[in-house]
Enzyme design. Structure first.
Site, PDB file in Angstrom:
ATOM      1  N   HIS A  92       0.807  -1.222   0.000  1.00  0.00           N
ATOM      2  CA  HIS A  92       0.000   0.000   0.000  1.00  0.00           C
ATOM      3  C   HIS A  92       0.840   1.273   0.000  1.00  0.00           C
ATOM      4  O   HIS A  92       0.328   2.352  -0.307  1.00  0.00           O
ATOM      5  CB  HIS A  92      -0.931   0.006   1.215  1.00  0.00           C
ATOM      6  CG  HIS A  92      -1.949  -1.084   1.204  1.00  0.00           C
ATOM      7  ND1 HIS A  92      -3.005  -1.115   0.324  1.00  0.00           N
ATOM      8  CD2 HIS A  92      -2.060  -2.204   1.956  1.00  0.00           C
ATOM      9  CE1 HIS A  92      -3.740  -2.194   0.526  1.00  0.00           C
ATOM     10  NE2 HIS A  92      -3.182  -2.885   1.516  1.00  0.00           N
ATOM     11  N   GLN A 129       0.025 -14.435   3.705  1.00  0.00           N
ATOM     12  CA  GLN A 129      -1.040 -13.721   4.407  1.00  0.00           C
ATOM     13  C   GLN A 129      -2.393 -14.346   4.086  1.00  0.00           C
ATOM     14  O   GLN A 129      -2.704 -14.645   2.938  1.00  0.00           O
ATOM     15  CB  GLN A 129      -1.031 -12.238   4.021  1.00  0.00           C
ATOM     16  CG  GLN A 129      -1.892 -11.384   4.927  1.00  0.00           C
ATOM     17  CD  GLN A 129      -1.624  -9.902   4.785  1.00  0.00           C
ATOM     18  OE1 GLN A 129      -0.917  -9.464   3.874  1.00  0.00           O
ATOM     19  NE2 GLN A 129      -2.190  -9.106   5.675  1.00  0.00           N
TER      20      GLN A 129
END
Length: 252
Positions: free
Chosen positions: A47, A151
């Site tokens: 991000h 993840q």
């Protein structure tokens, strides 16, 4: 020369580790986090506007204060992983994986043969082959230090988790509650029973396989709750930590 992964060593001893996940490309922030006592500093290159060049200088800052440099990558690309590891990153948290086959590719990407497929060339991580460590010793040491954390943030991945936690070279899973909740149809957050039940099942699966479990927590109180439910890698974002500190200061 590649450093010992102190975070991985603590996990192997059964300790809980605490770290920052950061959107910032400023090495100074990483240095501060090491000085105040966090175990690891994770660059959020998913991000954040963070490049490999930023990662190189941040790694230097981490090494200077003994905090473990890790990275979360948005793009799943073994060649990109290689670049971050070559500047000295000691592990990868990889979102977006869908199945056990992709996790095996991740494991191979972070380790040299015969344990993986990582390419070997002169880099900062191996002192450009002009340091004191012999190449064979470096390869073995580097393979031992890497931390591999796929993840879990999509419900479709849950059916693969039992296979994923059995893959040699996976050190743990990191749970992304916000994205998991969003993928399950809850745009308002992860506090829904269905989301929390799935998170708890994932924690139990990973811990049952003697793997680590990472999960975010925005406050110390929430961190303790996550530890009580089985997590042993606790992440706090730099902006959450700043927000909490600001509230305590302004309301104190």
């Amino acid at each position: 020369m590649i450093r010992e992964n102190k975070t991985k060593a603590k996990l192997r001893r059964g300790d809980t580790v605490f770290g920052l996940i950061s959107l910032s490309a400023d090495p100074l922030l990483a240095e501060w986090c090491g000085l105040v006592g966090f175990d690891f500093y994770m660059l959020d290159a998913e991000h954040g506007a963070i490049t490999v060049s930023h990662a190189e200088n941040i790694t230097r800052a981490c090494e200077s204060v003994g905090i473990t440099p890790l990275v979360r990558l948005g793009q799943f690309d073994p060649k990109l992983i290689l670049k971050y590891l070559d500047v000295g990153m000691l592990g990868v948290m990889q979102p977006g994986l869908k199945n056990a086959d992709e996790v095996r590719i991740l494991v191979n990407a972070v380790r040299y043969p015969p344990r993986g497929t990582r390419g070997l060339g002169p880099s900062r991580a191996n002192d450009f082959f002009i340091g004191q460590m012999l190449q064979a010793d470096y390869v073995e040491f580097a393979n031992q230090q890497m931390l591999v954390l796929p993840q879990f943030e999509e419900p479709e991945m849950f059916s693969e988790l039992n296979a994923i936690v059995q893959i040699e070279g996976v050190d743990g899973i990191c749970i992304g509650p916000r994205d998991l909740a969003l993928a399950m149809g809850y745009p308002d957050g992860a506090d829904h029973r269905e989301v929390q039940d799935l998170i708890q099942e994932a924690i139990a699966l990973a811990r049952g396989a003697r793997l680590a479990v990472g999960i975010p927590a925005s406050t110390g109180e929430l961190a303790q709750r996550q530890i009580q439910r089985g997590a042993n890698i606790v992440l706090v974002s730099t902006h959450s930590l700043m927000q909490q500190g600001a509230k305590d200061f302004l309301n104190g």
